[in-house]
Scaffold this motif. Structure first.
Motif, PDB file in Angstrom:
ATOM      1  N   VAL A  86      12.329  60.592   2.309  1.00 33.10           N
ATOM      2  CA  VAL A  86      12.500  62.061   3.313  1.00 33.10           C
ATOM      3  C   VAL A  86      12.466  62.484   1.746  1.00 33.10           C
ATOM      4  N   VAL A  87      11.101  63.546   2.589  1.00 30.46           N
ATOM      5  CA  VAL A  87      10.975  65.268   1.935  1.00 30.46           C
ATOM      6  C   VAL A  87      11.634  65.843   2.229  1.00 30.46           C
ATOM      7  N   SER A  88      11.975  67.228   1.810  1.00 35.68           N
ATOM      8  CA  SER A  88      13.075  67.645   2.025  1.00 35.68           C
ATOM      9  C   SER A  88      12.050  69.132   2.483  1.00 35.68           C
ATOM     10  N   VAL A 113      19.318  73.729   2.668  1.00 38.25           N
ATOM     11  CA  VAL A 113      19.794  74.879   1.550  1.00 38.25           C
ATOM     12  C   VAL A 113      19.102  73.509   0.182  1.00 38.25           C
ATOM     13  N   GLY A 114      17.888  74.398  -0.442  1.00 36.01           N
ATOM     14  CA  GLY A 114      17.932  73.710  -1.692  1.00 36.01           C
ATOM     15  C   GLY A 114      17.308  72.051  -1.639  1.00 36.01           C
ATOM     16  N   ARG A 115      16.404  71.019  -1.721  1.00 32.61           N
ATOM     17  CA  ARG A 115      15.960  70.026  -1.685  1.00 32.61           C
ATOM     18  C   ARG A 115      16.266  69.417  -2.841  1.00 32.61           C
ATOM     19  N   LEU A 116      15.767  67.807  -1.784  1.00 30.48           N
ATOM     20  CA  LEU A 116      15.910  66.840  -3.096  1.00 30.48           C
ATOM     21  C   LEU A 116      15.494  65.568  -3.306  1.00 30.48           C
ATOM     22  N   ASP A 117      14.855  65.439  -4.316  1.00 35.72           N
ATOM     23  CA  ASP A 117      13.555  64.267  -4.038  1.00 35.72           C
ATOM     24  C   ASP A 117      13.742  63.127  -2.968  1.00 35.72           C
ATOM     25  N   VAL A 206      17.780  65.167 -13.619  1.00 33.24           N
ATOM     26  CA  VAL A 206      18.948  63.857 -13.774  1.00 33.24           C
ATOM     27  C   VAL A 206      17.491  62.904 -13.736  1.00 33.24           C
ATOM     28  N   ARG A 207      16.966  62.657 -13.033  1.00 29.33           N
ATOM     29  CA  ARG A 207      15.535  61.213 -13.936  1.00 29.33           C
ATOM     30  C   ARG A 207      15.356  61.792 -15.123  1.00 29.33           C
ATOM     31  N   THR A 269      16.458  71.679  -6.822  1.00 32.96           N
ATOM     32  CA  THR A 269      15.811  70.673  -6.247  1.00 32.96           C
ATOM     33  C   THR A 269      16.186  69.120  -7.119  1.00 32.96           C
ATOM     34  N   GLU A 270      16.218  67.906  -7.426  1.00 39.39           N
ATOM     35  CA  GLU A 270      15.927  66.862  -7.701  1.00 39.39           C
ATOM     36  C   GLU A 270      15.610  65.692  -7.212  1.00 39.39           C
TER      37      GLU A 270
END
Length: 270
Positions: A86-88, A113-117, A206-207, A269-270
């Protein structure tokens, strides 16, 4: 002499603090008065000393025992355990699964609030509080996040030390606030579980960190965002933040918000 004389005394401005805090669910008016006597309530950073204090709930900031109080009941704060794939964003131009499916049950128009990869799962906040969202997602704010990463290979103590000591990436130096190796017996000899705590808001940090130390990420989940913990919330599910969680989040944002935070700058984001 008029038959119906009117009182020319202007009405007092604002709303009594006791009434506002009782409506916010802090305590009864009588208990709030006791809090005032005990010096436990502040308005805009100053301790309230008079029982008749009136405030403007739309502009004044109130805290009790140092914890911010949500006065605007129209604001909604929701935790989502975002699943992978799922895209943020609230509407993806490429037709990929987005966040709209998780906001349909809420009357308010919520934003992330912000994003996750897309391939990263875990804790994401949804809210209609635009000001708080911009502050918490601002790169210079540096809210602490905790991730659990399943990575390739057997991570050593030396690698953990390198993550916390720091090293250079293409866009500058980086180091984890904390790093620790978790029990690897559950994931096999060819992979490891690493917990990383960091406050950087850089893209896919992190990645990129784990790849740089020779252990590419296989799976990644964000377990904590500031004072909020994912807990047992299943993937793809949402829940409204508790009063305690809302207070902790608002307190964090009020105390540490960057002066240059603007809506267009939210990049975390991450």
């Amino acid at each position: 002499m008029t038959d119906n004389p009117t009182d020319s005394t202007p009405a007092p401005e604002g709303v009594r603090l006791q009434k506002v805090l009782a409506a916010a669910g802090v305590a009864s008016r009588r208990v709030v008065e006791q809090y005032i006597v005990e010096g436990r309530i502040r308005v805009n950073g100053e301790v309230v000393e008079e029982l008749g204090r009136r405030i403007d709930p739309e502009t004044d900031l109130v805290d009790v025992d140092g914890t911010a109080i949500q006065l605007d009941v129209s604001k909604r704060y929701v935790m989502l355990n975002k699943p992978t794939g799922v895209v943020s964003t609230m509407k993806d131009e490429n037709g990929r699964p987005d966040l709209r499916r998780f906001t349909e049950d809420w009357e308010e128009r919520l934003y992330n609030v912000g994003r996750l990869d897309a391939e990263t799962s875990g804790l994401l906040i949804l809210t209609n509080d635009g000001e708080l969202a911009h502050v918490l997602a601002h790169p210079s704010f540096g809210v602490t996040k905790v991730y659990i990463a399943k990575v390739e290979g057997a991570v050593t103590a030396q690698t953990i030390a390198k993550l916390t000591k720091g090293f250079d990436l293409d866009d500058g130096p980086i180091k984890a606030d904390k790093a620790r190796l978790l029990d690897v017996s559950k994931v096999g000899a060819e992979s490891s579980l690493v917990e990383l705590t960091l406050h950087s808001g850089r893209n896919r940090i992190v990645r990129r960190m784990m790849a740089a130390v020779g252990h590419p990420v296989v799976e990644l989940v964000r377990r904590q965002f500031g004072p909020l913990h994912l807990g047992t919330l299943p993937a793809g599910k949402t829940r409204e933040l508790s009063k305690i969680e809302r207070g902790a989040l608002l307190t964090l944002a009020r105390h540490d918000s960057p002066a240059d935070a603007t809506p267009g700058d939210a990049q975390e984001t991450e």
